[in-house]
Design an enzyme around this catalytic site. Structure first.
Site, PDB file in Angstrom:
ATOM      1  CD  GLN A  95      -1.106  -0.463   3.714  1.00 38.05           C
ATOM      2  OE1 GLN A  95      -1.236   0.334   4.633  1.00 38.05           O
ATOM      3  NE2 GLN A  95      -1.750  -1.650   3.659  1.00 38.05           N
ATOM      4  CG  HIS A  97      -0.602   5.650   3.821  1.00 36.99           C
ATOM      5  ND1 HIS A  97      -1.757   4.901   3.795  1.00 36.99           N
ATOM      6  CD2 HIS A  97       0.265   4.983   4.621  1.00 36.99           C
ATOM      7  CE1 HIS A  97      -1.597   3.828   4.561  1.00 36.99           C
ATOM      8  NE2 HIS A  97      -0.377   3.850   5.059  1.00 36.99           N
ATOM      9  NE  ARG A 191      -6.829  -3.350   0.932  1.00 42.37           N
ATOM     10  CZ  ARG A 191      -8.137  -3.197   1.024  1.00 42.37           C
ATOM     11  NH1 ARG A 191      -8.846  -3.038  -0.075  1.00 42.37           N
ATOM     12  NH2 ARG A 191      -8.741  -3.213   2.181  1.00 42.37           N
TER      13      ARG A 191
END
EC number: 5.3.1.8
Length: 325
Positions: A95, A97, A191
């Protein structure tokens, strides 16, 4: 005399979670696949409430809104930090952010820079930390063609390791690792890859390829760490990182450790051992309040508490807001 704010954690069920938050920390868990303990949180997806003192029963977001003096009259619409303990029985998804600008524009909340202190790690356990793509086009091609071994950078970890994970860093915690995570108060995760796992509905879990490619830092650059340890007798303070969002420390108590408020307020988690937190009243000679604390205790030292002592034998991870929090 001002009191620390002891907080009741919130537990999050995860497909990759296990039971170590019970077996290692002794928490009573609502399910057998608990991946995250939101230990200090005012995020709407899991808000902690105060367990003691005049604010007992109130939620942390309510205190932020109504008693900003506890936090040094800090600015900002939301409490900026979130402390978690993660138990990865299985691999987390790969993942990334966003930063604040992207997160606020597209998700309506802060971005997410975080950092990890490794509490436990099985032999051979590893994390994904960064990638090998040199351009955004190469990043997209490696993702779309599933060349994960060529794309992802794997690092073996051990107990006591520390990692700074700025927004834009592709990452994943591997199976057999338990960490304490200090992060911006955000729950936005894009993701990249999830091992083709299926969710509760029997369908593959959602991926966010476009957003991931847009927010990933290319090429990957490891952030520099300047870890500094200060000894105080047989106890010590280790400064792990200072960022615009948070400063993070380890307090290793072996006997006594005396500390002062370095930021507007301080978040504290006991990750090993037990002892006492002793607060001194600056206006009254020889007036103190003593609190027993132990592994799994989480609390905030509000702005009005300027000095405290820790006694016993224990290990704590502490954080304070950075200059931009």
């Amino acid at each position: 005399m001002e009191q620390p704010l002891f907080l009741a954690p919130v537990f999050q069920e995860k497909i990759w979670g296990g039971d170590k938050l019970h077996t290692v920390f002794g928490y009573d868990l609502p399910h057998d696949k608990i991946g995250e303990c939101w230990a200090i949180s005012a995020h709407p997806h899991g808000t902690c409430h105060v367990e003691n003192g005049p604010f007992k029963g109130q939620k942390l977001d309510e205190l932020w809104d109504n008693h900003r003096e506890l936090f040094g009259n800090a600015k900002g619409d939301v409490f900026p930090l979130l402390t978690k303990i993660l138990d990865a029985e299985d691999d987390l998804s790969v993942q990334v952010h966003p930063d604040d600008a992207y997160g606020l524009k597209h998700e309506g909340e802060l971005g997410k820079t975080e950092c990890w202190y490794v509490i436990e790690a099985d032999d051979g356990a590893e994390i994904i930390y960064g990638h090998h793509a040199k351009t955004r086009e190469e990043l997209l091609d490696l993702i779309e063609t599933g060349q994960w071994d060529n794309l992802l950078r794997r690092i073996k970890v051990k107990k006591g390791d520390f990692f700074h994970v700025p927004s834009g860093t592709i990452h994943a915690i591997g199976a057999g690792i338990m960490i304490l995570e200090t992060q911006q108060s955000s729950d936005t995760t894009y993701r990249v890859y999830d091992y083709d796992r299926k969710g509760d509905d029997g369908q593959p879990r959602e991926l966010h390829i476009q957003q991931s490619v847009e927010v990933t830092t290319v090429p990957h650059v490891d952030p520099e760490l300047h870890i500094i340890q200060h000894n105080q007798g047989t106890s010590s303070v280790t400064e792990y990182v200072r960022t615009p969002f948070f400063n993070v420390f380890e307090w290793a108590v072996d006997g006594t450790l005396t500390l002062t408020q370095g930021g507007l307020y301080t978040l504290v988690s006991v990750i090993e051992g037990h002892g006492q937190l002793i607060i001194e009243d600056p206006e009254t000679v020889n007036s103190t309040e003593t609190y027993d604390i132990s592994k799994g205790t989480h609390f905030i030292l509000p702005n009005q508490i300027k000095k405290w002592r820790l006694t016993g034998k224990m290990q704590l991870i502490a954080s304070e807001p950075g200059i931009d929090a």
